[in-house]
Design a protein around this motif. Structure first.
Motif, PDB file in Angstrom:
ATOM      1  N   PHE A 113       0.831  -1.217   0.000  1.00  0.00           N
ATOM      2  CA  PHE A 113       0.000   0.000   0.000  1.00  0.00           C
ATOM      3  C   PHE A 113       0.860   1.261   0.000  1.00  0.00           C
ATOM      4  O   PHE A 113       0.337   2.356  -0.153  1.00  0.00           O
ATOM      5  CB  PHE A 113      -0.899   0.038   1.242  1.00  0.00           C
ATOM      6  N   TYR A 155       4.694   2.883   5.735  1.00  0.00           N
ATOM      7  CA  TYR A 155       3.354   3.300   5.340  1.00  0.00           C
ATOM      8  C   TYR A 155       2.756   4.298   6.347  1.00  0.00           C
ATOM      9  O   TYR A 155       2.612   3.977   7.534  1.00  0.00           O
ATOM     10  CB  TYR A 155       2.455   2.071   5.240  1.00  0.00           C
ATOM     11  N   ASN A 174      -1.858   6.405  -5.087  1.00  0.00           N
ATOM     12  CA  ASN A 174      -1.843   5.021  -5.585  1.00  0.00           C
ATOM     13  C   ASN A 174      -3.162   4.271  -5.460  1.00  0.00           C
ATOM     14  O   ASN A 174      -3.194   3.064  -5.664  1.00  0.00           O
ATOM     15  CB  ASN A 174      -0.729   4.230  -4.878  1.00  0.00           C
ATOM     16  N   THR A 175      -4.266   4.966  -5.131  1.00  0.00           N
ATOM     17  CA  THR A 175      -5.452   4.204  -4.742  1.00  0.00           C
ATOM     18  C   THR A 175      -6.636   4.292  -5.707  1.00  0.00           C
ATOM     19  O   THR A 175      -7.194   3.272  -6.097  1.00  0.00           O
ATOM     20  CB  THR A 175      -5.894   4.617  -3.321  1.00  0.00           C
ATOM     21  N   LYS A 188      -4.596   9.398  -2.747  1.00  0.00           N
ATOM     22  CA  LYS A 188      -4.164   8.572  -1.628  1.00  0.00           C
ATOM     23  C   LYS A 188      -4.806   9.213  -0.418  1.00  0.00           C
ATOM     24  O   LYS A 188      -4.732  10.437  -0.272  1.00  0.00           O
ATOM     25  CB  LYS A 188      -2.634   8.594  -1.491  1.00  0.00           C
ATOM     26  N   GLU A 189      -5.375   8.418   0.461  1.00  0.00           N
ATOM     27  CA  GLU A 189      -6.221   9.014   1.490  1.00  0.00           C
ATOM     28  C   GLU A 189      -5.462   9.789   2.565  1.00  0.00           C
ATOM     29  O   GLU A 189      -6.087  10.355   3.451  1.00  0.00           O
ATOM     30  CB  GLU A 189      -7.141   7.955   2.100  1.00  0.00           C
ATOM     31  N   HIS A 273     -11.986   4.459   4.956  1.00  0.00           N
ATOM     32  CA  HIS A 273     -11.533   4.368   3.567  1.00  0.00           C
ATOM     33  C   HIS A 273     -12.540   4.922   2.566  1.00  0.00           C
ATOM     34  O   HIS A 273     -12.156   5.565   1.600  1.00  0.00           O
ATOM     35  CB  HIS A 273     -11.178   2.923   3.240  1.00  0.00           C
TER      36      HIS A 273
HETATM   37  C1  V55 Z   1      -6.965   0.898   1.059  1.00  0.00           C
HETATM   38  C2  V55 Z   1      -5.945   1.019   0.116  1.00  0.00           C
HETATM   39  C3  V55 Z   1      -4.852   1.818   0.390  1.00  0.00           C
HETATM   40  C4  V55 Z   1      -4.787   2.474   1.591  1.00  0.00           C
HETATM   41  C5  V55 Z   1      -5.799   2.368   2.518  1.00  0.00           C
HETATM   42  O1  V55 Z   1      -8.333  -0.592  -0.156  1.00  0.00           O
HETATM   43  C6  V55 Z   1      -6.893   1.575   2.239  1.00  0.00           C
HETATM   44  C7  V55 Z   1      -8.118   0.049   0.829  1.00  0.00           C
HETATM   45  C8  V55 Z   1      -3.726   1.331  -1.673  1.00  0.00           C
HETATM   46  O2  V55 Z   1      -3.760   1.993  -0.441  1.00  0.00           O
HETATM   47  O3  V55 Z   1      -3.691   3.234   1.864  1.00  0.00           O
END
Ligand code: V55
Ligand code: FE
Length: 535
Positions: A113, A155, A174-175, A188-189, A273
């Motif tokens: 992630f 992360y 990246n999400t 990206k959150e 999320h």
């Molecule tokens: C998610 C994906 C993320 C993240 C937090 O799918 C949650 C859930 C690809 O990164 O940083």
């Protein structure tokens, strides 16, 4: 910080001076860093370690060859098998983590992630498809590119970063991505969106704040579109710093002008999320994946799964001052993605996929070992009765218990309305192949799009044409061939002819970059295409 402080002075004027200039712009460079900065960059790159990703699957960037792609590609006029719908005019975008550099040994345990966001675009027009990929040129990507090495530690843990990058955005983009007000926004959150040109994939703004109006340090990967007004509705959790309980919720009109914003408080800091928006309400979901300051201080990842903490559903009116936000508790379910949601009078309904326990084994569980059975995702229907002032509970029900899966989607034109068609990446089961399940809530029926010998990524629904009825169109997404070392096909199903198998496949000559989510943008929602864009 302290772990790395010796490194910051190792090269004399080294990387601190150079990246300081990078972070604060050309002005800082001209104000005295100038020549030193350029020289330092060269020194530093010369001393960078050789690029060698670990072989071990599970280590950051580790695994079989091809796990990391890292190439930026243009493939004009892809090979197509079957009948590509000739009317499709638009772009299917996708994004996922693609580690730019291996981490130093002490952070080799970091998770996928944290990989840098790599964006793909499949441009559909006149029965042809052109493919293009580019990294999102985030502040992080640029600093690491210059240094030819990883500079960001674990992360969502800024305490593990090289001191030289202090002040830069940690966002990886990246999400998920989204096209709104003609911009491709990549998320990206833990950070604001990155704005890329939807045709060239050039990064235009590495820290997009809606013209300075985004009053949050974070922005979700899952904004929503109001089905009636076209407004963009979004939020950011941990809005005011690491582990902050502030949640910023806002909307922007069709032109991207922020027209409503409030900051509210979460019961505790934890992963939020996705969220849901209806015509009347904002629905926040706080999972018991807690932001763990102890783990962060110890140099670990941002989250721990705490089965003892309650999950909360928070509901407030749209357009208000946020004071009516009320948090509800109920069965603890670890849900990540919303399939759909609506408000009917005083009743709010939200469908999400989720498990009874942790679904992310790479975020350690605090109290019990990871339980694969409890991680199984099923479609959970949450309902809340708002008519009673004293009610503080949500109700849950598992609908379609025979379908397990993750990464729920819907027809994106119905985000805020009562919806009929839902889609989920189904894991299959005994005697049942994996594939994209299509759920018809009106008839209570399900269908499964499966492709023998292919593993399917998340799909996106594409309307057959502008104004097509809900759910009438195509499901598109990538499949990896199990027989050809993961070589990719873009797979296209007609939602009204599922039994016939894919209507078309775009045959890619390689394994495409990995992904998390994808998004379809109709050509009408993209800016005018410059003639010169063709390679
Ligand atoms: C998610 C994906 C993320 C993240 C937090 O799918 C949650 C859930 C690809 O990164 O940083
Ligand atoms: Fe997601």
């Amino acid at each position: 910080m302290s772990e790395n402080s010796d490194e910051s002075t190792a090269g004399g004027v080294g990387r601190r001076a150079f990246l300081g200039a990078a972070a604060f712009g050309t002005g800082a460079a001209l104000a005295g860093f100038g020549g030193t900065a350029a020289a330092a960059a060269t020194d530093r790159a010369a001393g960078a370690p050789q690029v060698a990703f670990p072989d071990k699957f599970g280590a950051f960037g580790g695994g079989a060859p091809g796990t990391n792609n890292r190439t930026e590609m243009d493939l004009y006029d892809c090979e197509v098998e079957g009948k590509l719908p000739i009317d499709l005019d638009g772009t299917w975008f996708r994004v996922g983590p693609d580690p730019q550099y291996p981490k130093p040994d002490k952070y080799a345990g970091d998770i996928m992630f944290d990989g840098e966001g790599h964006v793909s675009a499949f441009r559909f027009k006149n029965g042809h498809v052109d493919y293009k990929t580019r990294y999102a040129k985030t502040q992080r990507w640029k600093a690491q590119h210059e240094a030819r090495r990883s500079l960001f530690g674990m992360y969502r843990n800024p305490t593990t970063d090289d001191p030289s990058v202090k002040g830069l955005s940690r966002g990886t983009a990246n999400t998920q991505l989204f096209v709104h007000h003609q911009k491709l926004l990549v998320f990206k959150e833990d950070s604001p969106p990155v704005y890329m040109d939807p045709h060239t994939l050039e990064t235009i703004d590495d820290y997009y704040t809606f013209g300075g109006k985004l009053k949050s340090q974070t922005h979700t990967a899952h904004p929503k579109i109001d089905s009636e007004t076209g407004e963009y509705v979004s939020f950011g959790y941990e809005a005011n710093g690491l582990c902050s309980k502030d949640i910023h919720v806002f909307s922007a009109d069709k032109k991207g002008a922020v027209n409503w914003a409030v900051t509210v408080q979460a019961p505790y800091a934890g992963m939020m999320h996705d969220f849901a928006v209806t015509q009347k309400h904002i629905i926040l979901y706080l999972t018991n994946m807690v932001s763990d300051m102890d783990r962060i201080r110890a140099g670990g990842v941002h989250f721990s799964y705490d089965s003892k903490m309650p999950c909360y559903l928070g509901i407030m009116r749209r357009g208000g001052d946020g004071k009516d936000l009320k948090w509800f508790t109920g069965q603890n379910l670890f849900c990540t993605h919303v399939m759909g949601a609506w408000t009917d009078g005083d009743k709010v309904t939200v469908d999400m996929d989720g498990g009874e326990g942790n679904q992310f084994p790479f975020f350690p569980s605090l109290r019990e070992p990871f339980d694969p059975l409890k991680s199984i995702g099923l479609i959970r229907r949450f309902t809340v009765d708002l008519s009673s002032k004293t009610n503080d509970r949500y109700q849950t029900e598992t609908i379609y218990p025979m379908i397990s899966g993750v990464l729920s989607r819907q027809d994106d034109r119905y985000h805020t309305l009562k919806y009929r068609w839902g889609f989920i990446n189904s894991t299959g089961g005994p005697g049942k192949p994996a594939g994209w399940a299509i759920i018809d809530h009106q008839e209570g029926k399900t269908q499964q799009c499966s492709v023998p010998d292919y593993s399917l990524s998340e799909m996106t629904f594409v309307p057959r044409k502008k104004g097509a009825p809900e759910g009438d169109g195509y499901l598109i997404g990538l499949g990896g061939s199990q027989k050809e070392a993961g070589r990719s096909d873009l797979i296209i199903f007609d939602t009204k002819a599922v039994a016939e198998g894919p209507v078309a496949r775009v045959k890619m000559p390689f394994k495409c970059v990995g992904q998390v989510h994808g998004f379809w943008a109709d050509a009408a929602d993209l800016p005018a295409e410059r003639q010169a864009r063709k390679i």
